[in-house]
Design a protein around this motif. Structure first.
Motif, PDB file in Angstrom:
ATOM      1  N   LEU A  33       0.866  -1.172   0.000  1.00  0.00           N
ATOM      2  CA  LEU A  33       0.000   0.000   0.000  1.00  0.00           C
ATOM      3  C   LEU A  33       0.906   1.226   0.000  1.00  0.00           C
ATOM      4  O   LEU A  33       1.818   1.324   0.831  1.00  0.00           O
ATOM      5  N   THR A  34       0.685   2.117  -0.951  1.00  0.00           N
ATOM      6  CA  THR A  34       1.434   3.366  -1.013  1.00  0.00           C
ATOM      7  C   THR A  34       0.446   4.492  -0.748  1.00  0.00           C
ATOM      8  O   THR A  34      -0.505   4.678  -1.499  1.00  0.00           O
ATOM      9  N   ASP A  35       0.673   5.215   0.340  1.00  0.00           N
ATOM     10  CA  ASP A  35      -0.227   6.282   0.776  1.00  0.00           C
ATOM     11  C   ASP A  35       0.488   7.617   0.637  1.00  0.00           C
ATOM     12  O   ASP A  35       1.352   7.940   1.455  1.00  0.00           O
ATOM     13  N   ASN A  36       0.167   8.339  -0.437  1.00  0.00           N
ATOM     14  CA  ASN A  36       0.831   9.621  -0.715  1.00  0.00           C
ATOM     15  C   ASN A  36       2.347   9.489  -0.643  1.00  0.00           C
ATOM     16  O   ASN A  36       3.032  10.305  -0.031  1.00  0.00           O
ATOM     17  N   GLY A  37       2.879   8.417  -1.245  1.00  0.00           N
ATOM     18  CA  GLY A  37       4.319   8.208  -1.343  1.00  0.00           C
ATOM     19  C   GLY A  37       4.929   7.355  -0.255  1.00  0.00           C
ATOM     20  O   GLY A  37       6.048   6.872  -0.397  1.00  0.00           O
ATOM     21  N   ARG A  38       4.228   7.116   0.838  1.00  0.00           N
ATOM     22  CA  ARG A  38       4.737   6.286   1.934  1.00  0.00           C
ATOM     23  C   ARG A  38       4.328   4.839   1.706  1.00  0.00           C
ATOM     24  O   ARG A  38       3.150   4.550   1.534  1.00  0.00           O
ATOM     25  N   ALA A  39       5.292   3.923   1.724  1.00  0.00           N
ATOM     26  CA  ALA A  39       5.020   2.512   1.446  1.00  0.00           C
ATOM     27  C   ALA A  39       4.779   1.728   2.733  1.00  0.00           C
ATOM     28  O   ALA A  39       5.484   1.905   3.731  1.00  0.00           O
ATOM     29  N   VAL A  40       3.770   0.855   2.676  1.00  0.00           N
ATOM     30  CA  VAL A  40       3.425  -0.055   3.769  1.00  0.00           C
ATOM     31  C   VAL A  40       3.323  -1.443   3.141  1.00  0.00           C
ATOM     32  O   VAL A  40       2.593  -1.629   2.168  1.00  0.00           O
ATOM     33  N   LEU A  41       4.059  -2.412   3.687  1.00  0.00           N
ATOM     34  CA  LEU A  41       4.134  -3.738   3.073  1.00  0.00           C
ATOM     35  C   LEU A  41       3.652  -4.821   4.027  1.00  0.00           C
ATOM     36  O   LEU A  41       4.127  -4.911   5.167  1.00  0.00           O
ATOM     37  N   GLY A  42       2.739  -5.655   3.560  1.00  0.00           N
ATOM     38  CA  GLY A  42       2.279  -6.804   4.322  1.00  0.00           C
ATOM     39  C   GLY A  42       1.135  -6.495   5.272  1.00  0.00           C
ATOM     40  O   GLY A  42       0.897  -5.346   5.634  1.00  0.00           O
ATOM     41  N   ARG A  43       0.442  -7.561   5.665  1.00  0.00           N
ATOM     42  CA  ARG A  43      -0.756  -7.399   6.489  1.00  0.00           C
ATOM     43  C   ARG A  43      -0.486  -6.820   7.875  1.00  0.00           C
ATOM     44  O   ARG A  43      -1.306  -6.069   8.396  1.00  0.00           O
ATOM     45  N   ALA A  44       0.634  -7.152   8.484  1.00  0.00           N
ATOM     46  CA  ALA A  44       0.922  -6.617   9.830  1.00  0.00           C
ATOM     47  C   ALA A  44       1.046  -5.098   9.775  1.00  0.00           C
ATOM     48  O   ALA A  44       0.484  -4.388  10.626  1.00  0.00           O
ATOM     49  N   GLU A  45       1.768  -4.592   8.775  1.00  0.00           N
ATOM     50  CA  GLU A  45       1.907  -3.136   8.643  1.00  0.00           C
ATOM     51  C   GLU A  45       0.592  -2.492   8.222  1.00  0.00           C
ATOM     52  O   GLU A  45       0.260  -1.393   8.657  1.00  0.00           O
TER      53      GLU A  45
END
Length: 97
Positions: free
Chosen positions: A22-34
Motif C-alpha cells: 500500500l502506497t499512501d501519498n508516497g509512503r510505502a506499507v508492506l504486508g498485512r501486519a503493517e
C-alpha cells in the motif's frame, strides 16, 4: 468499503494479499501486519470513512475516487485509490489525495 464504513480492521484486511503493498501519498506499507497498524492508527483512530462516488478501469487497475470524512484535519478530503488485483486479491493499492 463496507468494512471501512464499520471501521472493522480485520474485515478491511481480508481482500489484501499477504504481501500486499500500500502506497499512501508516497509512503510505502508492506504486508498485512503493517497494513493492520496503518488501519488502526490512521483510519480507525480518526474514524476515516471513504465514500466512493466514481469507479473505472484504467491501465489494468481499478480506480476508485471519492471523499473521506472523519475526525482529521481538512475533512472531508477527496482521495483516489488505484487497486492492482492478482488472484482475486489486492496486490497493490496506491492512495493519493
Amino acid at each position: 468499503m463496507a468494512a471501512n464504513a464499520r471501521l472493522d480492521v480485520s474485515a478491511m484486511l481480508e481482500p489484501f494479499a499477504a504481501d500486499a503493498l500500500l502506497t499512501d501519498n508516497g509512503r510505502a506499507v508492506l504486508g498485512r501486519a503493517e497494513l493492520r497498524r496503518l488501519f488502526e492508527e490512521e483510519v480507525v483512530a480518526v474514524k476515516a470513512i471513504f465514500t466512493p462516488d466514481t469507479v473505472r478501469h484504467e491501465d489494468g487497475q481499478v480506480v476508485v475516487e471519492g471523499p473521506a470524512h472523519g475526525d482529521f484535519k481538512g475533512s472531508p478530503i477527496r482521495f483516489t485509490y488505484r487497486f492492482t488485483l492478482e488472484d482475486d486479491a489486492i496486490k497493490a493499492l496506491e492512495i493519493t489525495a
